[in-house]
Design a protein around this motif. Structure first.
Motif, PDB file in Angstrom:
ATOM      1  N   SER A 184       0.845  -1.220   0.000  1.00  0.00           N
ATOM      2  CA  SER A 184       0.000   0.000   0.000  1.00  0.00           C
ATOM      3  C   SER A 184       0.863   1.246   0.000  1.00  0.00           C
ATOM      4  O   SER A 184       0.591   2.218  -0.723  1.00  0.00           O
ATOM      5  CB  SER A 184      -0.913  -0.013   1.228  1.00  0.00           C
ATOM      6  N   ASN A 185       1.903   1.208   0.817  1.00  0.00           N
ATOM      7  CA  ASN A 185       2.814   2.367   0.873  1.00  0.00           C
ATOM      8  C   ASN A 185       3.508   2.592  -0.463  1.00  0.00           C
ATOM      9  O   ASN A 185       3.681   3.752  -0.924  1.00  0.00           O
ATOM     10  CB  ASN A 185       3.862   2.152   1.983  1.00  0.00           C
ATOM     11  N   ALA A 186       3.873   1.507  -1.130  1.00  0.00           N
ATOM     12  CA  ALA A 186       4.542   1.637  -2.437  1.00  0.00           C
ATOM     13  C   ALA A 186       3.597   2.222  -3.483  1.00  0.00           C
ATOM     14  O   ALA A 186       3.973   3.066  -4.333  1.00  0.00           O
ATOM     15  CB  ALA A 186       5.069   0.270  -2.889  1.00  0.00           C
ATOM     16  N   LEU A 187       2.335   1.750  -3.474  1.00  0.00           N
ATOM     17  CA  LEU A 187       1.342   2.236  -4.427  1.00  0.00           C
ATOM     18  C   LEU A 187       1.072   3.732  -4.210  1.00  0.00           C
ATOM     19  O   LEU A 187       0.973   4.535  -5.166  1.00  0.00           O
ATOM     20  CB  LEU A 187       0.062   1.433  -4.279  1.00  0.00           C
ATOM     21  N   ASN A 188       0.958   4.096  -2.951  1.00  0.00           N
ATOM     22  CA  ASN A 188       0.719   5.509  -2.627  1.00  0.00           C
ATOM     23  C   ASN A 188       1.883   6.382  -3.115  1.00  0.00           C
ATOM     24  O   ASN A 188       1.664   7.510  -3.633  1.00  0.00           O
ATOM     25  CB  ASN A 188       0.532   5.697  -1.121  1.00  0.00           C
ATOM     26  N   MET A 189       3.072   5.869  -2.947  1.00  0.00           N
ATOM     27  CA  MET A 189       4.233   6.637  -3.384  1.00  0.00           C
ATOM     28  C   MET A 189       4.241   6.785  -4.911  1.00  0.00           C
ATOM     29  O   MET A 189       4.574   7.855  -5.455  1.00  0.00           O
ATOM     30  CB  MET A 189       5.538   5.956  -2.925  1.00  0.00           C
ATOM     31  N   ALA A 190       3.850   5.726  -5.627  1.00  0.00           N
ATOM     32  CA  ALA A 190       3.821   5.776  -7.106  1.00  0.00           C
ATOM     33  C   ALA A 190       2.784   6.770  -7.590  1.00  0.00           C
ATOM     34  O   ALA A 190       2.994   7.533  -8.570  1.00  0.00           O
ATOM     35  CB  ALA A 190       3.529   4.378  -7.667  1.00  0.00           C
ATOM     36  N   ILE A 191       1.612   6.754  -6.904  1.00  0.00           N
ATOM     37  CA  ILE A 191       0.538   7.683  -7.296  1.00  0.00           C
ATOM     38  C   ILE A 191       1.001   9.117  -7.065  1.00  0.00           C
ATOM     39  O   ILE A 191       0.783  10.022  -7.911  1.00  0.00           O
ATOM     40  CB  ILE A 191      -0.736   7.382  -6.507  1.00  0.00           C
ATOM     41  N   GLU A 192       1.628   9.350  -5.928  1.00  0.00           N
ATOM     42  CA  GLU A 192       2.094  10.697  -5.615  1.00  0.00           C
ATOM     43  C   GLU A 192       3.140  11.166  -6.643  1.00  0.00           C
ATOM     44  O   GLU A 192       3.143  12.329  -7.079  1.00  0.00           O
ATOM     45  CB  GLU A 192       2.675  10.744  -4.203  1.00  0.00           C
ATOM     46  N   GLN A 193       4.001  10.239  -7.052  1.00  0.00           N
ATOM     47  CA  GLN A 193       5.031  10.597  -8.028  1.00  0.00           C
ATOM     48  C   GLN A 193       4.390  10.946  -9.380  1.00  0.00           C
ATOM     49  O   GLN A 193       4.777  11.875 -10.077  1.00  0.00           O
ATOM     50  CB  GLN A 193       6.038   9.459  -8.190  1.00  0.00           C
ATOM     51  N   ALA A 194       3.375  10.142  -9.697  1.00  0.00           N
ATOM     52  CA  ALA A 194       2.692  10.391 -10.990  1.00  0.00           C
ATOM     53  C   ALA A 194       1.984  11.736 -10.992  1.00  0.00           C
ATOM     54  O   ALA A 194       1.993  12.491 -11.991  1.00  0.00           O
ATOM     55  CB  ALA A 194       1.703   9.266 -11.286  1.00  0.00           C
ATOM     56  N   LEU A 195       1.359  12.031  -9.915  1.00  0.00           N
ATOM     57  CA  LEU A 195       0.656  13.310  -9.796  1.00  0.00           C
ATOM     58  C   LEU A 195       1.643  14.473  -9.855  1.00  0.00           C
ATOM     59  O   LEU A 195       1.350  15.542 -10.459  1.00  0.00           O
ATOM     60  CB  LEU A 195      -0.147  13.353  -8.498  1.00  0.00           C
ATOM     61  N   ASN A 196       2.763  14.256  -9.248  1.00  0.00           N
ATOM     62  CA  ASN A 196       3.752  15.332  -9.207  1.00  0.00           C
ATOM     63  C   ASN A 196       4.312  15.626 -10.624  1.00  0.00           C
ATOM     64  O   ASN A 196       4.670  16.758 -10.951  1.00  0.00           O
ATOM     65  CB  ASN A 196       4.895  14.994  -8.254  1.00  0.00           C
ATOM     66  N   THR A 197       4.399  14.635 -11.471  1.00  0.00           N
ATOM     67  CA  THR A 197       4.955  14.840 -12.809  1.00  0.00           C
ATOM     68  C   THR A 197       3.995  15.584 -13.711  1.00  0.00           C
ATOM     69  O   THR A 197       4.393  16.158 -14.745  1.00  0.00           O
ATOM     70  CB  THR A 197       5.299  13.490 -13.455  1.00  0.00           C
ATOM     71  N   LYS A 198       2.741  15.558 -13.407  1.00  0.00           N
ATOM     72  CA  LYS A 198       1.742  16.209 -14.228  1.00  0.00           C
ATOM     73  C   LYS A 198       1.523  17.666 -13.835  1.00  0.00           C
ATOM     74  O   LYS A 198       0.761  18.386 -14.485  1.00  0.00           O
ATOM     75  CB  LYS A 198       0.415  15.470 -14.121  1.00  0.00           C
ATOM     76  N   LYS A 199       2.105  18.094 -12.862  1.00  0.00           N
ATOM     77  CA  LYS A 199       1.933  19.488 -12.443  1.00  0.00           C
ATOM     78  C   LYS A 199       2.769  20.406 -13.292  1.00  0.00           C
ATOM     79  O   LYS A 199       3.846  20.051 -13.733  1.00  0.00           O
ATOM     80  CB  LYS A 199       2.311  19.643 -10.962  1.00  0.00           C
TER      81      LYS A 199
END
Length: 564
Positions: A549-564
């Motif tokens: 779960s922690n890994a998935l959350n980190m991946a989602i956060e990274q993905a969101l950060n790249t789209k900003k």
């Protein structure tokens, strides 16, 4: 908590499935499943301990009961003597009685002393000789070698086992203070010392001078009978004799005595130290004991002219003489055992004594007192074990156990439930005698029972009953306490008694409770070890899920950060 192996990280993943949870669950099970058994086990152990202590107390009571049931106490007697002439010992079982003893004289040993010698090493003979010594009918021969000393003679006599004891005493008197003392080992008139010591120097044991009738000169005749006569001396059963010719002179008669003309039937001769002194024939004998002279038809008349008192005979063998209840009795010893079976009478001195042989009532009284005290101690202990206090709710360890409640009821019924009947004589106003039935019970023994179930004992009442009816006291006591003994064995102290069976039952309960506790402990240990492993597996799964779960959350956060 038990050791659950390597599961040291339990609770890391979930934060919930921890050792504390397992401990709480296990303690809850122990409280529910094991603690009740431990409570029962503890109660059983307390009962076992209390029962053991009670049986110890009961064993003391049983000993008291045995003393009263077997009748031996009533067989015990005491002998008391009013007077100093006797000492009396009575064996148990002798019938109580009284008697009088009037001692006229005591039995004595035969005792002789020799003449004095310079020392114990003084030589008594320069020749080999055979001496004969003994007491009564028992005599032995002793070989004496040339050069034997006084000490040597003493040892030879003692080693001969002839019923005579020899001793040398230093009197401290004069130049010859050492004397040989001969004492017969046994008392009695028949136990005279007989000692023939011809062949050695005169020991002086026989201080008797045998003296004839008077003669005008040593040429006078000792035989005017007209024929040859016999002169004989019998020494301890052996007769030595010689012929005395008609007209034989005093001088010749003395020479014959000195030259060994006296012979026995076997030709053995003895030489007698004889002399003509102050107009009389005198001689001494190297022998003591039973001595007699026969000079019938001779003019010597030794028997009527001799003082047969031996000054060296310190004590003459004699029997004891006494009156038993006025009856004249004579015995060889001062120890009398054949008048009353079981009674030993030892004569101590002359004089009168009154003897009482009585039952040992004091010992009987003390035994009953001890039983009452021990019985009451047992009942007090029993009442504590079976008590129930309705106010406090306290319950004795054995409250309701019939093994305990039965015991006092049976024992008191054994003592107070029976009685004896007996005939007693009465006299009416007209002097006519008639018989009525009397009743004898525990109350006549002085026993009573209070409301608390404890015994009391009136010593004075017991002694009064014993004085009036000793047979009834003995009969009732042995009857009642025999019943007590049988019931006591059945309930309390016998191998198969109720309390013994209860003890075995309690032991089985203890073992069963302990086995069940051990089994449950093992079961719970296994159960919670397995639970710990399961918790560890669940915790690991939760930890993996958390990681993913922690890994998935980190991946989602990274993905969101790249789209900003």
């Amino acid at each position: 908590m038990g050791d659950f192996g390597t599961l040291s990280s339990l609770g890391i993943g979930s934060g919930v499935l921890s050792y504390d949870v397992i401990d709480k669950l296990k303690k809850a099970d122990e409280h529910l499943m094991i603690d009740p058994l431990k409570t029962k086990l503890d109660l059983t152990k307390k009962r076992e301990k209390a029962l053991s202590e009670f049986i110890t107390i009961a064993s003391t009571v049983k000993t008291d009961i045995m003393d009263l049931a077997d009748g031996t106490l009533f067989a015990k007697v005491n002998a008391s003597v009013n007077g100093s002439s006797v000492d009396v010992k009575a064996s148990d079982g002798v019938k109580p009685q009284s008697f009088d003893i009037d001692v006229e004289n005591l039995a004595q040993n035969d005792v002789y002393e020799s003449k004095g010698f310079a020392s114990g090493d003084s030589i008594i003979t320069s020749n080999d000789a055979v001496l004969t010594i003994g007491v009564g009918e028992s005599k032995v021969s002793i070989d004496i070698k040339s050069g034997t000393t006084l000490n040597g003679l003493k040892d030879a006599i003692n080693n001969a086992d002839a019923g005579v004891t020899a001793q040398i005493i230093d009197t401290g008197v004069g130049d010859n203070p050492y004397k040989l003392i001969l004492k017969a080992n046994e008392t009695g008139a028949d136990n005279i010392i007989q000692f023939d010591y011809f062949g050695i120097d005169d020991l002086g044991l026989n201080a008797t001078t045998y003296t004839s009738a008077g003669f005008d000169s040593d040429t006078d005749s000792v035989n005017n009978s007209g024929s040859t006569q016999t002169f004989s001396i019998t020494i301890n059963g052996t007769e030595y004799s010689m012929d005395v010719s008609d007209g034989e002179s005093v001088s010749d008669f003395i020479d014959d005595l000195k030259n060994g003309k006296l012979t026995d039937a076997n030709g053995n001769s003895i030489a007698v130290d004889a002399s003509y002194t102050d107009g009389k024939i005198e001689f001494n004998l190297n022998a003591i004991g039973d001595i007699s002279i026969d000079d019938t038809n001779l003019l010597t008349d030794f028997n009527n002219n001799t003082d047969f008192t031996n000054q060296n005979r310190l004590q003459t063998a004699q029997n004891s003489k006494f009156k038993y209840n006025g009856v004249e009795i004579e015995r060889e010893s001062n120890k009398i055992e054949d008048i009353i079976p079981g009674v030993e009478i030892n004569l101590q001195s002359t004089g009168f004594s009154h003897v009482e042989i009585n039952s040992n009532i004091d010992e009987i009284t003390q035994s009953i007192q001890k039983f009452v005290a021990d019985f009451n101690a047992m009942i007090n202990n029993l009442q504590n074990l079976t008590a129930f206090d309705k106010d406090t709710g306290n319950v004795g360890l054995f409250q309701g156990f019939s093994e305990f409640t039965t015991l006092p009821r049976k024992l008191t019924n054994d003592i107070f439930g029976d009685m004896l009947t007996y005939d007693t004589a009465r006299t009416d106003f007209d002097g006519n005698k008639y018989t009525v039935k009397g009743i004898f019970s525990a109350a006549d023994l002085g026993l009573s029972l209070n409301r608390s179930g404890l015994l009391s004992f009136d010593v004075n009442k017991f002694k009064e009953s014993f004085e009036k009816h000793p047979d009834l006291v003995e009969r009732f006591t042995t009857m009642a306490f025999t019943k007590v003994k049988n019931d006591f064995d059945s309930i309390a102290t016998g191998d198969n008694s109720s309390l013994e069976l209860l003890s075995k039952e309690l032991k089985r309960e203890e073992d069963n409770y302990q086995k069940r506790i051990d089994s449950l402990n093992k079961y719970l240990e296994t159960k919670y070890e397995l639970m710990a492993k399961q918790f560890a597996a669940y915790d690991d799964m939760i930890n993996n899920f958390n990681t993913m779960s922690n890994a998935l959350n980190m991946a989602i956060e990274q993905a969101l950060n790249t789209k900003k």
